[in-house]
Write an enzyme that holds these catalytic residues in place. Sequence first.
Site, PDB file in Angstrom:
ATOM      1  N   CYS A 120      -3.486  -3.222  14.852  1.00 34.22           N
ATOM      2  CA  CYS A 120      -3.080  -2.818  13.507  1.00 34.22           C
ATOM      3  C   CYS A 120      -3.333  -3.918  12.496  1.00 34.22           C
ATOM      4  O   CYS A 120      -3.051  -5.096  12.750  1.00 34.22           O
ATOM      5  CB  CYS A 120      -1.590  -2.449  13.514  1.00 34.22           C
ATOM      6  SG  CYS A 120      -0.958  -1.919  11.913  1.00 34.22           S
ATOM      7  N   CYS A 135       2.908   8.472   2.065  1.00 34.36           N
ATOM      8  CA  CYS A 135       3.201   7.476   3.092  1.00 34.36           C
ATOM      9  C   CYS A 135       3.637   6.200   2.387  1.00 34.36           C
ATOM     10  O   CYS A 135       2.871   5.635   1.598  1.00 34.36           O
ATOM     11  CB  CYS A 135       1.967   7.223   3.954  1.00 34.36           C
ATOM     12  SG  CYS A 135       2.241   6.009   5.278  1.00 34.36           S
ATOM     13  N   CYS A 173      -2.994   1.826   7.888  1.00 32.74           N
ATOM     14  CA  CYS A 173      -2.017   0.844   7.421  1.00 32.74           C
ATOM     15  C   CYS A 173      -2.591  -0.563   7.377  1.00 32.74           C
ATOM     16  O   CYS A 173      -3.153  -1.052   8.350  1.00 32.74           O
ATOM     17  CB  CYS A 173      -0.802   0.842   8.342  1.00 32.74           C
ATOM     18  SG  CYS A 173       0.144   2.354   8.291  1.00 32.74           S
ATOM     19  N   GLU A 186       0.830  -1.208   0.000  1.00 31.12           N
ATOM     20  CA  GLU A 186       0.000   0.000   0.000  1.00 31.12           C
ATOM     21  C   GLU A 186       0.863   1.256   0.000  1.00 31.12           C
ATOM     22  O   GLU A 186       1.923   1.301   0.637  1.00 31.12           O
ATOM     23  CB  GLU A 186      -0.888   0.033   1.247  1.00 31.12           C
ATOM     24  CG  GLU A 186      -1.843  -1.130   1.349  1.00 31.12           C
ATOM     25  CD  GLU A 186      -2.588  -1.164   2.679  1.00 31.12           C
ATOM     26  OE1 GLU A 186      -3.492  -1.988   2.815  1.00 31.12           O
ATOM     27  OE2 GLU A 186      -2.250  -0.358   3.578  1.00 31.12           O
ATOM     28  N   CYS A 238       4.175  -7.438   8.197  1.00 30.53           N
ATOM     29  CA  CYS A 238       4.895  -6.926   9.361  1.00 30.53           C
ATOM     30  C   CYS A 238       4.896  -7.997  10.447  1.00 30.53           C
ATOM     31  O   CYS A 238       3.911  -8.712  10.624  1.00 30.53           O
ATOM     32  CB  CYS A 238       4.209  -5.655   9.871  1.00 30.53           C
ATOM     33  SG  CYS A 238       5.054  -4.852  11.260  1.00 30.53           S
ATOM     34  N   CYS A 254       1.560  -5.494  16.512  1.00 29.89           N
ATOM     35  CA  CYS A 254       0.680  -4.585  17.259  1.00 29.89           C
ATOM     36  C   CYS A 254      -0.758  -5.092  17.164  1.00 29.89           C
ATOM     37  O   CYS A 254      -1.267  -5.340  16.069  1.00 29.89           O
ATOM     38  CB  CYS A 254       0.781  -3.167  16.707  1.00 29.89           C
ATOM     39  SG  CYS A 254       2.434  -2.451  16.845  1.00 29.89           S
ATOM     40  N   SER A 308       9.200   6.336  11.089  1.00 32.12           N
ATOM     41  CA  SER A 308       8.519   5.889  12.307  1.00 32.12           C
ATOM     42  C   SER A 308       8.938   4.465  12.653  1.00 32.12           C
ATOM     43  O   SER A 308       8.959   3.593  11.779  1.00 32.12           O
ATOM     44  CB  SER A 308       7.003   5.953  12.111  1.00 32.12           C
ATOM     45  OG  SER A 308       6.328   5.403  13.222  1.00 32.12           O
TER      46      SER A 308
END
Length: 348
Positions: free
Chosen positions: A118, A104, A335, A91, A111, A115, A193
């Site tokens: 998320c 972004c 995200c 994305e 990932c 988290c 980040s």
Amino acid sequence: MKPFIYDYSLEELQEWAVEQGEPAFRGGQIFDWLYVKRVNSFEEMTNLSKRLREQLDEQFAFVTLNEITKYESKDGTVKFLFGLHDDHAIETVIMKHNYGNSICVTTQVGCKVGCTFCASTLGGLKRNLTAGEIVAQVVQAQKILDPRGERVSSIVIMGTGEPFENYEETMKFLRIMIHEKGLNIGQRHITVSTSGIVPNIYKFADEDTQINLAISIHAPNDALRSKLMPVNRRFPFDDVMESLRYYIAKTGRRVSFEYALIGGVNDRPEHAEELAQVLKNMLCHVNLIPVNHVPERKYVRTSRNDIFQFQRILAEKGINVTIRREQGHDIAAACGQLRAKHMESGAR
């Protein structure tokens, strides 16, 4: 598979040109075609000899970002789901602000940070992106803006993935982005980040850049952060905070803390009080983010009144704090949401 041309810095392209028996400035011409003229093929590099263009075509490939889906929000945000050469999908988001266009970018396919609020972590980590695959997202966005006479004015590395788990490729991407002979994005207009990969926070502090650092913190203490962010078990809260103090002391730059407010979980007044105590006397800024609802997760958004109360408590304690302006809420711009929907169809 041939290496991507966007993986190469100006200096590496100059070295490559010399290896082909060409003067080094040919590498600079290639770099100019890629980032200033923004061509789509080597054949378009018309001030290079036919032989050199053929050598480029034989040895390198352009990154192919196939547009799978595009959603446009009424606020001007545009979110893309791009297919890569190996059928994975990533994305990229273009956000329109009153100060310009921000993009972004994603640094990994999936990932592994985990988290719990998320969508990016759904399905785990598939692979790292190369520097060129990250670069291509910005170039693609700039090509979209070119007909309007607009440019990418800022970059946030806040898409899917943990940039500091793909550190070397992320740093190479950054060096290509800020190069004065390329897209020439101002360092202070770029923010990277991290969820708190401690060794690479120290490393980043020693890079001597003006690029902004943001930390996904999401809790004021070790126990709660470990529940929300499993990565905290690898890099405990106190160690993260110590690395950030080193970063501030070394660079003199402010750190931004991203704090996703989750209804009834980390958004109570006592959490705000504790967070203010932790951040007391730090050169920092807190960005409060009302959490986006992810169907696969059970969390709910913090109420409007509680968001403002949390902000007020921090401000009264002397903490610089803002509430993030929401963008693309109507197009699942958080995200991983678009990729998660795509994966439901059996895609990668």
